[in-house]
Design an enzyme around this catalytic site. Structure first.
Site, PDB file in Angstrom:
ATOM      1  N   ASP B 205       1.040  -1.087  -0.139  1.00  0.00           N
ATOM      2  CA  ASP B 205      -0.262   0.307   0.165  1.00  0.00           C
ATOM      3  C   ASP B 205       1.572   1.439   0.273  1.00  0.00           C
ATOM      4  OD1 ASP B 205      -2.025   2.385   0.537  1.00  0.00           O
ATOM      5  OD2 ASP B 205      -2.345   1.409   2.746  1.00  0.00           O
ATOM      6  N   HIS B 377      -3.505   4.149   6.795  1.00  0.00           N
ATOM      7  CA  HIS B 377      -2.241   3.834   5.707  1.00  0.00           C
ATOM      8  C   HIS B 377      -1.623   4.060   6.200  1.00  0.00           C
ATOM      9  CE1 HIS B 377      -5.794   3.362   2.292  1.00  0.00           C
ATOM     10  NE2 HIS B 377      -5.580   4.430   2.987  1.00  0.00           N
TER      11      HIS B 377
END
Lengths: 561, 561
Positions: B205, B377
């Site tokens: 990610d 994130h």
């Protein structure tokens, strides 16, 4: 913008010895700053700027203040004081001067030089009066005193307006850099002296009132920019506002230090830096500048390009470089420095530019990953200094959206300004200063005036609403020809669809439905053009809605022969 | 999106023992994540999400991955692994299942429950296989091992895909909160064990790869939210994503603590929290929830409303409250808490909401002025942990725009992944893992598929370009009727303009010009409909350009009778 004080009617006549203040822009928005002062029938204007459109104002080039409030009284204007040369403070001057050419423009040397260069493009030769900080000048009943303030363009001024109604201090845009590049500090001492005399109303820049603390000094970013230029491998492209002379100076200084040539790119950049250089605000070593058309002939490691486009403007050089739609081909190892703020509303466009440049291999340095920009507007900590120095009896936050105006009002309250002496006004709200008390007394129209192409004010909210529908959904038009002698349909239906996303072939399906609807209508005796249009609109609209769940604009056209 | 590797052609056939990876979304953009793995003719898909449109994609509801690459091979799909239930990872599943209903969906309990609730609205009953972290399952030639990861929704998983070609670890979305609300840590130990075994390719990610350091723990924001709710005077409105169960839990916990009732507002909020509560992911004390329709009957100081609309969506309750277009009237003393990130592209809309709420007197608390949101994130510091734990032979950054992919690649390089083993690919780029080496071997189409209303894919780039022109400039249509027997003009010109900002009265000026141009054309023997259209377009277009410097869309229509 809709009005927050729906109950406000037109203001009463201005009482004798009262000072009236009406902002035609800048209150409830960031941009088109313009304040109109009135005393004994005479007017003084502070700033006359533009607002840049948002995405829901499609196709609009600029937004002006509505001059309607002063249109019948242009001859009463003593002067327009321009606090500094940013577009949101001077951009509407050409449009105001179109209405009366000889309104005197008052401002500091650089401010007047930049507005004059701009007016030349509009073929207007202005009447100017240059002022210097520390001076006092009288314009009709308004005695103005000018104070140096520090901002992201040199030569910015605050102005105190003295009338028998009291002293009003208008800060213009400012910050309080204590180690400014040019040594020109915001004149806090002058503000304090004025405070000792008695400031009846303070109008102060609210842009950064929500930001706690203090703005970093310009001086602290110079080493960062220097480092970027020192360590860059290949070509360096610096993008900043075309008016940010100090930032350009920093780039030029570092370019010279590391043996790189400099090219300026962009019409407004070339124009403004030419003016700044002529007046001594920008120092350019001889032989450093090269023509932008020759820049491709130099090795990449020997050049710095300084250009506009830091806000992601699609037609500017930087966006075109990101899209490989520019002679300069950004390549692996190049460095792009976005040495500017990110103006709210431009986030998506700037992100596109960063991604585009990154894709081609450039290293993009921006305020998100390095200290390469500081704001030009005082943060909350600095605003408190000004409130405490001036000790105003009344306070009116200016230059800001609602969030900024309210946050600034709260700061004023904390420094001791009584609640009832704090006036939060929007554009068009009429504030009278009378017997030492500022009060809202009414409102005047202060809507948006849109500039699109050569026309001013032709684009209305109705046209914008049409554009929004057309932009979201497209349109379908249906044309039929009616013979007025027989009353019969003698041509069409002819259907045209654009932007609707509807399969053109499927339009054949609706034609029989339209023909049937028209036959039915004729059988019911419908012959009037308006009624036929209604039948067309209803039939086509219902079909699109049922088949596609969409709502394109439906345009029925009936041609009579 | 245009392609960065214009030289890439269709890929060669996949060699035996090679693993092929094609992302149909998520590379070069934030959204519509979808990766297709292929081994020996069989396919495994990881995630199938949507992308939300940007302002230059007007009227578009959603953007899907282009399924064309797999359309002819739907029967080869062994399973779709869903890492978690965010829209950008599951939103396109209903559209994929429309093409083959019985593709097995693999995911954790909450993920499957939320996608099932969504599919029910599409009247689809999916084939599901629930998995738990730590488990291994085989789907055809793909052996998948699942790892717990921490994210802004519970039950998120990473997945390791084992084939004879090697081990690929796909992280999904994750962060590394070391004190997570639910105690469920990202399984760094598992990643390290996999690393010891040998990770041939890491797909990780990249969303926050540009952000230095570490994401603050969710735990640190709980006291801030608690404080906002404790100290609020009147009504409290908490806006957050409809899937952020932990955030809603925090608001519910504080509401209970301070004796306030809670109402959930917004269809997706009510649906998701119902699912979460049923499965035990959300604890709601009995009697705390009240129906949103009854909320007006409670005193403002006794309620907390939890709603969607934190991104400024114009039709959501929060925007409508800001515009006074909602039964709930925000008033002086109310507190609005935007407990969410600001998704890029939504800045202008959110700013409008904040200003609107502030204008009516609400205190608006948001991530810009209080620590009320943390990202879901991993930031650069955390990404380094994963790179060091897994020690991948090859690295391919996923989930990000170019700026994020490049920044993540740089981190991989710093941890020792050789440059030639780092693959930066965009959507559609075909990457083969063969003999331990990941390599770009070609590209397949992976363009945007637009959903507008009920239709998928009908809106093309051409239609969007038309919409952009119509939205910026409006249109002018001109209709003439031509008698095919005589070849003569027998009706019109009839002119219609919308959104063009052109004074309708001035259109009369151009009619004689058009008539003259048609007469001249007829004299020159022009009779063909196409040619007449051209004359109409040219004459009208030139007049608009000369008179107004504008470029509305010109629509010439010739009706033959």
């Amino acid at each position: 913008m809709s009005h927050p004080h729906p109950e406000l009617g037109p203001p009463p006549p201005l009482p004798e010895h009262g000072l009236r203040i009406v902002a035609l822009g800048g209150l409830g928005e960031i941009g088109r700053n313009m304040a109109v002062f009135e005393f004994e029938g005479r007017l003084l204007i502070v700033d006359c700027g533009v607002l840049f459109p948002e995405p829901d104002q499609p196709g609009v080039d600029l937004i002006l203040p509505d001059f309607e409030y002063i249109r019948g009284r242009l001859d009463d204007i003593e002067a327009v004081v321009l606090t500094h040369a940013h577009e949101d403070h001077i951009g509407a001057v050409p449009y105001l001067l179109r209405e009366r050419r000889d309104i005197p423009l008052v401002g500091a040397k650089l401010t007047l030089a930049l507005i004059e260069a701009k007016l030349t493009e509009h073929r207007i030769q202005p009447v100017k009066q240059e002022v210097v900080e520390g001076q006092r000048h009288r314009y009709g009943p308004f005695e103005c005193e000018f104070f140096a303030v520090n901002h992201s363009i040199p030569d910015a001024l605050a102005v105190a307006v003295r009338t028998p109604a009291g002293i009003v201090l208008h800060t213009g845009d400012f910050k309080m850099d204590q180690l400014p590049m040019d040594g020109r500090l915001t004149d806090l001492g002058g503000f304090a002296r004025l405070g000792a005399e008695g400031v009846d109303l303070l109008m102060s820049d609210s842009t950064n009132s929500e930001v706690p603390g203090f703005v970093t000094s310009e001086r602290d970013i110079a080493p960062v920019i220097d480092d970027v230029i020192r360590t860059a491998e290949k070509r360096i492209i610096v993008a900043c506002f075309a008016s940010h002379i100090h930032r350009v100076q920093q780039a030029i200084d570092s370019a010279e230090k590391y043996g790189r040539k400099v090219a300026l790119i962009g019409r407004s950049m070339v124009r403004n830096m030419g003016v700044a250089r002529d007046l001594g605000y920008l120092r350019v070593p001889p032989g450093l500048l090269v023509d932008s058309r020759e820049i491709e002939e130099w090795p990449p490691e020997d050049v710095v390009l300084i250009c506009t486009g830091s806000q992601g403007e699609p037609m500017a050089a930087l966006s075109r470089m990101a899209n490989r739609d520019h002679p300069i081909r950004v390549a692996e190892g190049d460095t792009v420095l976005l040495a500017s703020s990110l103006v709210p509303g431009n986030e998506t466009a700037v992100n596109k530019v960063i991604n585009g440049l990154t894709r081609w291999g450039a290293r993009v340095v921006h305020k998100g990953n390095a200290l390469v920009h500081v704001s030009g507007h005082a943060a909350a900590g600095e605003l408190l200094y000004v409130l405490n120095a001036t000790k105003p009896s009344n306070f009116m936050p200016v230059h800001g959206e609602w969030r900024h105006l309210r946050a600034h009002a709260k700061l004023a309250r904390l420094t001791g300004v009584p609640d009832e002496n704090i006036v939060i006004a929007e554009d068009g709200v009429v504030v009278d200063l009378l017997d030492g008390q500022a009060k809202v007394v009414g409102a005047v129209p202060a809507g948006y005036v849109f500039v699109d192409g050569t026309s001013v004010g032709d684009i209305t909210e109705v046209a914008l609403k049409d554009r929004r529908i057309l932009g979201d959904e497209g349109f379908i038009s249906v044309v039929v020809v009616v013979d007025t002698t027989t009353g019969k349909l003698s041509g069409g239906p002819e259907i045209t669809a654009r932007g609707s996303g509807i399969d053109p072939d499927s339009l054949d399906l609706v034609i029989p439905q339209i023909e049937r609807a028209l036959q039915d209508a004729a059988a019911d005796g419908v012959a009037d053009v308006q009624q036929i249009r209604r039948v067309l609109r209803r039939t086509l609209g219902r079909w699109v809605s049922d088949s596609y769940r969409r709502r394109p604009m439906i345009i029925p056209v009936v041609v009579e022969i």
